[in-house]
Design a protein around this motif. Structure first.
Motif, mmCIF file in Angstrom:
data_model
loop_
_atom_site.group_PDB
_atom_site.id
_atom_site.type_symbol
_atom_site.label_atom_id
_atom_site.label_comp_id
_atom_site.label_asym_id
_atom_site.label_seq_id
_atom_site.Cartn_x
_atom_site.Cartn_y
_atom_site.Cartn_z
ATOM 1 N N MET A 1 0.818 -1.185 0.025
ATOM 2 C CA MET A 1 -0.071 0.028 -0.089
ATOM 3 C C MET A 1 0.955 1.405 0.325
ATOM 4 S SD MET A 1 -3.100 0.771 2.642
ATOM 5 C CE MET A 1 -2.468 0.162 3.810
ATOM 6 N N SER A 2 1.085 1.785 -1.194
ATOM 7 C CA SER A 2 1.716 3.106 -1.363
ATOM 8 C C SER A 2 1.280 4.232 -0.586
ATOM 9 C CB SER A 2 1.871 3.421 -2.734
ATOM 10 O OG SER A 2 2.390 4.710 -2.960
ATOM 11 N N ALA A 3 2.273 5.101 0.097
ATOM 12 C CA ALA A 3 1.578 5.963 1.076
ATOM 13 C C ALA A 3 1.201 7.037 0.100
ATOM 14 C CB ALA A 3 2.753 6.378 2.062
ATOM 15 N N ASP A 4 2.163 7.607 -1.045
ATOM 16 C CA ASP A 4 1.696 8.458 -1.960
ATOM 17 C C ASP A 4 0.383 8.174 -2.657
ATOM 18 O OD1 ASP A 4 4.102 9.712 -1.210
ATOM 19 O OD2 ASP A 4 5.159 8.935 -2.886
ATOM 20 N N ALA A 5 0.265 7.037 -3.023
ATOM 21 C CA ALA A 5 -1.094 6.513 -3.640
ATOM 22 C C ALA A 5 -2.190 6.784 -2.593
ATOM 23 C CB ALA A 5 -0.943 5.150 -4.315
ATOM 24 N N LEU A 6 -1.950 6.307 -1.595
ATOM 25 C CA LEU A 6 -3.061 6.599 -0.501
ATOM 26 C C LEU A 6 -3.341 8.012 -0.428
ATOM 27 C CD1 LEU A 6 -5.038 5.527 1.624
ATOM 28 C CD2 LEU A 6 -3.208 6.350 3.437
ATOM 29 N N VAL A 7 -2.547 8.931 -0.144
ATOM 30 C CA VAL A 7 -2.792 10.439 -0.194
ATOM 31 C C VAL A 7 -3.524 11.009 -1.317
ATOM 32 C CG1 VAL A 7 -1.705 12.514 0.034
ATOM 33 C CG2 VAL A 7 -0.798 10.922 1.543
ATOM 34 N N ASN A 8 -2.831 10.356 -2.515
ATOM 35 C CA ASN A 8 -3.731 11.143 -3.669
ATOM 36 C C ASN A 8 -5.134 10.548 -3.613
ATOM 37 O OD1 ASN A 8 -1.369 12.407 -4.677
ATOM 38 N ND2 ASN A 8 -0.689 10.345 -5.808
ATOM 39 N N ALA A 9 -5.237 9.415 -3.339
ATOM 40 C CA ALA A 9 -6.911 8.789 -3.248
ATOM 41 C C ALA A 9 -7.687 9.328 -2.309
ATOM 42 C CB ALA A 9 -6.690 7.203 -2.915
ATOM 43 N N VAL A 10 -7.119 9.784 -0.969
ATOM 44 C CA VAL A 10 -7.754 10.526 -0.070
ATOM 45 C C VAL A 10 -8.158 11.987 -0.591
ATOM 46 C CG1 VAL A 10 -7.468 11.593 2.215
ATOM 47 C CG2 VAL A 10 -6.848 9.052 1.949
ATOM 48 N N ASN A 11 -7.343 12.690 -1.260
ATOM 49 C CA ASN A 11 -7.354 13.937 -2.015
ATOM 50 C C ASN A 11 -8.402 13.934 -2.825
ATOM 51 O OD1 ASN A 11 -5.426 15.301 -0.179
ATOM 52 N ND2 ASN A 11 -3.784 14.979 -1.806
ATOM 53 N N ASP A 12 -8.446 12.995 -3.518
ATOM 54 C CA ASP A 12 -9.546 12.625 -4.641
ATOM 55 C C ASP A 12 -10.896 12.780 -4.101
ATOM 56 O OD1 ASP A 12 -7.459 12.967 -6.684
ATOM 57 O OD2 ASP A 12 -7.277 10.948 -7.230
ATOM 58 N N ARG A 13 -10.869 11.647 -2.827
ATOM 59 C CA ARG A 13 -12.116 11.423 -2.496
ATOM 60 C C ARG A 13 -12.840 12.645 -2.018
ATOM 61 N NH1 ARG A 13 -16.491 9.922 -1.870
ATOM 62 N NH2 ARG A 13 -17.245 8.045 -0.587
ATOM 63 N N ILE A 14 -11.996 13.446 -0.980
ATOM 64 C CA ILE A 14 -12.565 14.695 -0.404
ATOM 65 C C ILE A 14 -13.044 15.500 -1.508
ATOM 66 C CG2 ILE A 14 -11.768 16.764 0.800
ATOM 67 C CD1 ILE A 14 -9.894 15.034 2.340
ATOM 68 N N ALA A 15 -12.059 16.002 -2.600
ATOM 69 C CA ALA A 15 -12.409 16.500 -3.724
ATOM 70 C C ALA A 15 -13.882 16.317 -4.455
ATOM 71 C CB ALA A 15 -11.475 16.693 -4.769
ATOM 72 N N ALA A 16 -14.046 14.880 -4.377
ATOM 73 C CA ALA A 16 -15.344 14.299 -5.012
ATOM 74 C C ALA A 16 -16.560 14.533 -4.103
ATOM 75 C CB ALA A 16 -15.059 12.861 -5.271
ATOM 76 N N VAL A 17 -16.389 14.467 -2.774
ATOM 77 C CA VAL A 17 -17.197 14.736 -1.859
ATOM 78 C C VAL A 17 -17.801 16.189 -1.894
ATOM 79 C CG1 VAL A 17 -18.072 14.948 0.602
ATOM 80 C CG2 VAL A 17 -16.863 12.867 -0.311
ATOM 81 N N VAL A 18 -16.872 17.121 -1.997
ATOM 82 C CA VAL A 18 -17.089 18.708 -2.098
ATOM 83 C C VAL A 18 -18.001 18.974 -3.418
ATOM 84 C CG1 VAL A 18 -16.126 21.063 -1.852
ATOM 85 C CG2 VAL A 18 -15.129 19.232 -0.575
ATOM 86 N N SER A 19 -17.372 18.267 -4.266
ATOM 87 C CA SER A 19 -17.859 18.603 -5.673
ATOM 88 C C SER A 19 -19.437 18.030 -5.756
ATOM 89 C CB SER A 19 -17.136 17.894 -6.903
ATOM 90 O OG SER A 19 -17.686 18.162 -8.221
ATOM 91 N N ALA A 20 -19.674 17.029 -5.241
ATOM 92 C CA ALA A 20 -20.901 16.376 -5.310
ATOM 93 C C ALA A 20 -21.981 17.315 -4.488
ATOM 94 C CB ALA A 20 -20.816 14.760 -4.667
#
Length: 362
Positions: A1-20
């Motif tokens: 489980m890559s730390a950088d990949a996780l951070v990117n996924a979390v950033n994307d998830r937050i952005a998606a929530v705010v956008s929705a």
């Protein structure tokens, strides 16, 4: 489980929530545009320390390779914790009357300025405070939504344990914040000999657990960790959380404003009754102590005042005492890694996270 990949996924998830949420609720009126713009700006980027600890807690339970459903749960829970943290910062800036956060105007100051620029009726300060409280509340609601989403990807027994830990964490950090606010006002009614103990209790409840220990535990519980697994990760997480918060306290007085995004000596202006202050009070007397106590909590401190107070903390040995505490708690956390980690890869991960949390400049 890559730390950088996780951070990117979390950033994307937050952005998606705010956008929705923006798409869903902007039809109520364009007056909500500044609200969503501020939320988007405030929740972008950051170190995502809590997200990394969630992932580390899961890795401690199952190793670095995780099933797809668990990975989805980790991302949702980590994003939820980051939104909870954002909510806490928005409200904290109101409580502390802070002007800045991460080098930008604090949320309540953004809406004070909107009030002035738009020539609204009433008081700009009250409007800013009201808007910030409501934005913090929105972030809290969305953090709950994400935690529920995370729990939908794991078995019900693990989900119950996750919800219980999350509920305990939220109550404790709120209680800790109240105690922090109270300590700025009632310190003179408490014997000086008790100040250090109280400062550590506040650091534990308002930050150490929710910043480090609880994210680790939530990760372990998401992965189905048993009681022994959770106990081992707590033995690592709590002392590291205390080292993390004490480092925060040191940076609040001695940090470089260009790095921390807050004015130098901000905690002195806000009157924070941290362990650093308690250690000074225990050592100082006479004119030095009188000067420090008289100026602590003065929002109009000059740079010269801040520099003199910093020097008093250095000369008294208070800073050295706190640095020794930080190192002691870091050593305790590092010594717990062997029992907490199932393999060398996870041990290395926990060691890296510990050093990053306790030895930092922002």
């Amino acid at each position: 489980m890559s730390a950088d990949a996780l951070v990117n996924a979390v950033n994307d998830r937050i952005a998606a929530v705010v956008s929705a949420k923006r798409d869903e609720f902007l039809p109520l009126g364009d007056d909500l545009v500044p609200v969503f713009n501020q939320i988007s700006s405030f929740t972008e980027g950051g170190k995502r320390a809590r997200a990394r600890f969630v992932a580390a807690g899961a890795a401690q339970a199952v190793g670095q390779t995780v099933p797809a459903d668990l990975y989805t749960a980790i991302v949702d829970a980590a994003a939820g914790l980051e939104l909870f943290h954002a909510a806490a910062l928005v409200h904290d800036d109101v409580l502390d009357r802070s002007d800045t956060r991460r080098g930008k105007p604090a949320t309540h100051r953004v809406f004070e300025q909107l009030h002035r620029e738009s020539s609204f009726a009433g008081e700009a300060e009250h409007f800013g405070t009201s808007a910030a409280i409501l934005i913090g509340d929105l972030l809290l609601m969305w953090s709950d939504d994400l935690l529920l989403s995370a729990c939908a990807h794991i078995d019900e027994r693990s989900a119950r344990r996750v919800r219980h830990e999350y509920a305990r964490m939220r109550t404790e950090v709120t209680a800790g914040q109240y105690l922090d606010v109270l300590a700025e006002l009632n310190w003179h009614t408490v014997p000086v000999a008790e100040h250090a103990e109280r400062a550590i209790a506040i650091a534990t409840s308002k930050s150490a657990r929710y910043s480090v220990e609880s994210p680790l535990v939530l990760g372990a519980l998401l992965a189905g960790g048993d009681d022994d697994t959770v106990a081992a990760i707590r033995a690592y997480g709590l002392p590291l959380g205390l080292a993390f918060q004490l480092r925060d306290d040191v940076l609040g007085v001695f940090g470089d404003s260009q790095v921390t995004g807050k004015p130098a000596g901000d905690d002195l202006r806000e009157g924070k009754r941290t362990l650093l202050v308690a250690e000074f009070e225990r050592r100082a007397d006479g004119e030095d102590r009188e000067y420090f106590v008289r100026h602590l909590g003065n929002s109009e401190l000059t740079e010269a005042d801040v520099e003199k107070m910093q020097q008093l903390l250095l000369d008294s040995g208070a800073l050295a005492a706190v640095e020794a505490r930080i190192q002691g708690w870091l050593d305790e956390a590092l010594s717990a890694i062997d029992k907490a980690a199932p393999n060398e890869q996870v041990r290395a991960l926990l060691g890296e996270l510990a050093e990053r949390a306790a030895v930092r400049n922002a």
